[in-house]
Scaffold this motif. Sequence first.
Motif, short mmCIF file in Angstrom:
data_model
loop_
_atom_site.label_atom_id
_atom_site.label_comp_id
_atom_site.label_asym_id
_atom_site.label_seq_id
_atom_site.Cartn_x
_atom_site.Cartn_y
_atom_site.Cartn_z
N PHE A 71 -27.23 -40.42 51.88
CA PHE A 71 -27.14 -39.80 50.56
C PHE A 71 -26.62 -40.82 49.54
O PHE A 71 -25.50 -40.72 49.05
CB PHE A 71 -26.24 -38.56 50.60
N ASP A 72 -27.45 -41.79 49.23
CA ASP A 72 -27.03 -42.87 48.34
C ASP A 72 -27.67 -42.78 46.95
O ASP A 72 -27.61 -43.72 46.17
CB ASP A 72 -27.35 -44.23 48.96
N HIS A 73 -28.30 -41.65 46.65
CA HIS A 73 -28.95 -41.48 45.35
C HIS A 73 -28.90 -40.00 44.98
O HIS A 73 -28.93 -39.12 45.86
CB HIS A 73 -30.40 -41.96 45.42
N VAL A 74 -28.83 -39.72 43.68
CA VAL A 74 -28.74 -38.33 43.22
C VAL A 74 -29.93 -37.52 43.71
O VAL A 74 -29.78 -36.34 44.08
CB VAL A 74 -28.65 -38.28 41.68
N ALA A 75 -31.12 -38.12 43.73
CA ALA A 75 -32.31 -37.40 44.18
C ALA A 75 -32.18 -36.97 45.64
O ALA A 75 -32.55 -35.84 46.00
CB ALA A 75 -33.56 -38.26 43.99
N LYS A 76 -31.63 -37.85 46.49
CA LYS A 76 -31.44 -37.49 47.89
C LYS A 76 -30.39 -36.40 48.04
O LYS A 76 -30.52 -35.49 48.88
CB LYS A 76 -31.03 -38.72 48.69
N ILE A 77 -29.34 -36.47 47.24
CA ILE A 77 -28.30 -35.45 47.30
C ILE A 77 -28.86 -34.11 46.86
O ILE A 77 -28.58 -33.07 47.47
CB ILE A 77 -27.11 -35.87 46.43
N ALA A 78 -29.65 -34.10 45.78
CA ALA A 78 -30.27 -32.86 45.32
C ALA A 78 -31.21 -32.30 46.38
O ALA A 78 -31.26 -31.08 46.60
CB ALA A 78 -31.02 -33.10 44.01
N LEU A 79 -31.97 -33.18 47.04
CA LEU A 79 -32.86 -32.75 48.10
C LEU A 79 -32.08 -32.13 49.25
O LEU A 79 -32.47 -31.10 49.81
CB LEU A 79 -33.70 -33.93 48.60
N GLY A 80 -30.96 -32.76 49.61
CA GLY A 80 -30.10 -32.19 50.65
C GLY A 80 -29.55 -30.84 50.24
O GLY A 80 -29.47 -29.92 51.05
#
Length: 205
Positions: free
Chosen positions: A116-125
């Motif tokens: 989770f090193d990017h906002v997009a990945k965090i939002a996807l999670g």
Amino acid sequence: MLVAFDGFAPIVTVMLPAGLAVAVASAVLRGSAGLRVDPVDPAVDGGLAFAALSVCFLVFKPQPSPPGSVGPDFGTDFGTAIAAASGDLMPWVQLMGNVVLLLPLAALIPHRVGWFDHVAKIALGGLALTCVIETTQFFLIPGRVASADDVLLNTIGAALGGLLAGVPSRISTAIQPGRHAGGPADRTVPYLLARVESERAASRP
């Protein structure tokens, strides 16, 4: 979803002490391993424990009588809030509560899970997690409503948490200006174990 927010007493009397206990245990374990304890790390561990326990309590607590089993249409909760009587803040509290629900987890998890090193990945999670929550509520939790608005608001909250994810690192750097500012993986358990082993190997004759 947030009808369960009527249970603040367990959050304060059970989840908060549990989070503090995890923070203390983290500091003790890091100290006993011979590592320099960054005060932010135990706080992150305790905050993650508190946030995870609170989310589980709030979303999986059964409710007595559901208004419906599923709310598939986006905007229903927004419409309810707009149509609410003057002075009736509960629909707005419901909306904001859904935004805030996953925000602490999203802000802290990048410091323990390097993916989770990017906002997009965090939002996807966050999107994946809220879909799991709503599906579980629909099939397994009595009295809970699976809502499309909850999915949207929880995901927005996760994205906002992603924007705040760098705050603990900035606090750590401010507390210890000379400390190397490593990435999230620098504080994971595998990294700590590998560091302990390398220090032991270096100390052997």
